[in-house]
Design a protein around this motif. Structure first.
Motif: not given
Length: 307
Positions: A105-108, A110-113, A184-188
């Protein structure tokens, strides 16, 4: 005060949303076929099963099957291994998913994320047959790692037949396979946090650590608690497919779990379906107790729980 929905009103509502209700049918059929109908066979735990008489005609023996397993050393060995392996997986694997979600989540970029999410999630879709093949090819006696050790003049390490290593092998392979999926659930949940909270924190001079501590973590705490309760409720499972594909007779003392024990007494020796059903019922009862305790523990510390 809300009025109760009448039977006619309920039918009309179901007709209005018939396609949504139709989507529930496959899931309900699955639950009925594989979760509820098999409950009919639970009575075998209290019977001496006789093939020619079937389930209903077999004689009742009361708690005899349970008395047998309680005096069986192999059962208690499997019980102990199940608890130890599951707690090791819970202690390492559960926090890893949360930490990984917070880091992604801390990555800025988006494609790499998205790329990392795909990479970390991919192993979940591999069956344990494939993963065990990878483990054998890499860590087996003639695998890549041991071949490398032999090349540089060092002794081989037999990971799959080493009792002091085998449990850790189970834990780390489980983490490698499932950690990405659990994120996945935590990122959601993180995506559902109001972004203005982060903007306000930035204006107030908060760094990333404080944003995680005071915004992200409280925002996902309820989901974490629910996932913890559900994970505790499956402690007695310990991963049959994984253990079955990786263990061998040499590591039975540290790797044999209840589900593999049940498999062996059901299919690899003279079958005793009454005993194997009793083991399964005892296993399910322990899972239920652990689930309720975890739920009560969560409520005790101010969380809503799942019940």
């Amino acid at each position: 005060m809300k009025k109760k929905l009448s039977r006619t009103g309920l039918i009309e509502q179901m007709l209005n949303y018939k396609y949504i209700y139709l989507m529930l049918v496959p899931g309900l059929l699955f639950l009925l076929t594989f979760k509820y109908l098999p409950m009919y066979g639970i009575q075998l735990a209290f019977k001496r099963y006789m093939l020619n008489k079937g389930i209903t005609g077999s004689p009742w023996v009361g708690l005899e099957n349970f008395r047998y397993i309680w005096t069986e050393p192999a059962f208690w060995r499997a019980f102990k291994n199940t608890i130890i392996i599951s707690l090791m997986k819970l202690g390492l694997g559960f926090p890893i998913g949360i930490i990984l979600a917070l880091l992604i989540n801390e990555l800025r970029i988006k494609k790499y994320k998205r790329f990392l999410q795909t990479i970390y999630t991919f192993p979940h879709f591999l069956s344990w047959v494939i993963v065990s093949g990878i483990v054998f090819n890499f860590l087996g006696n003639t695998g890549a790692f041991n071949s490398f050790l032999q090349t540089i003049g060092m002794h081989k390490i037999n990971f799959l037949m080493n009792k002091s290593i085998f449990r850790y092998l189970l834990v780390y392979s489980e983490v490698w396979k499932e950690a990405g999926w659990s994120t996945i659930l935590y990122l959601a949940a993180i995506a559902g946090i109001d972004p203005t909270l982060y903007e306000a924190a930035t204006v107030d001079g908060a760094n990333r650590w404080y944003k995680i501590k005071y915004i992200t973590w409280p925002g996902i705490q309820n989901i974490v608690v629910i996932m913890f309760i559900m994970t505790v409720g499956t402690i007695m499972v310990a991963g049959f497919n994984q253990v079955f594909n990786l263990y061998n007779e040499v590591v039975y003392d540290v790797g044999d779990i209840i589900s593999t024990y049940v498999y062996r007494i059901s299919f690899q020796q003279a079958p005793d379906y009454g005993v194997s059903t009793a083991v399964g019922l005892f296993n399910g009862l322990i899972n239920f107790i652990l689930l309720m305790l975890a739920n009560a523990f969560a409520k005790r510390f101010g969380n809503s729980g799942i019940i």
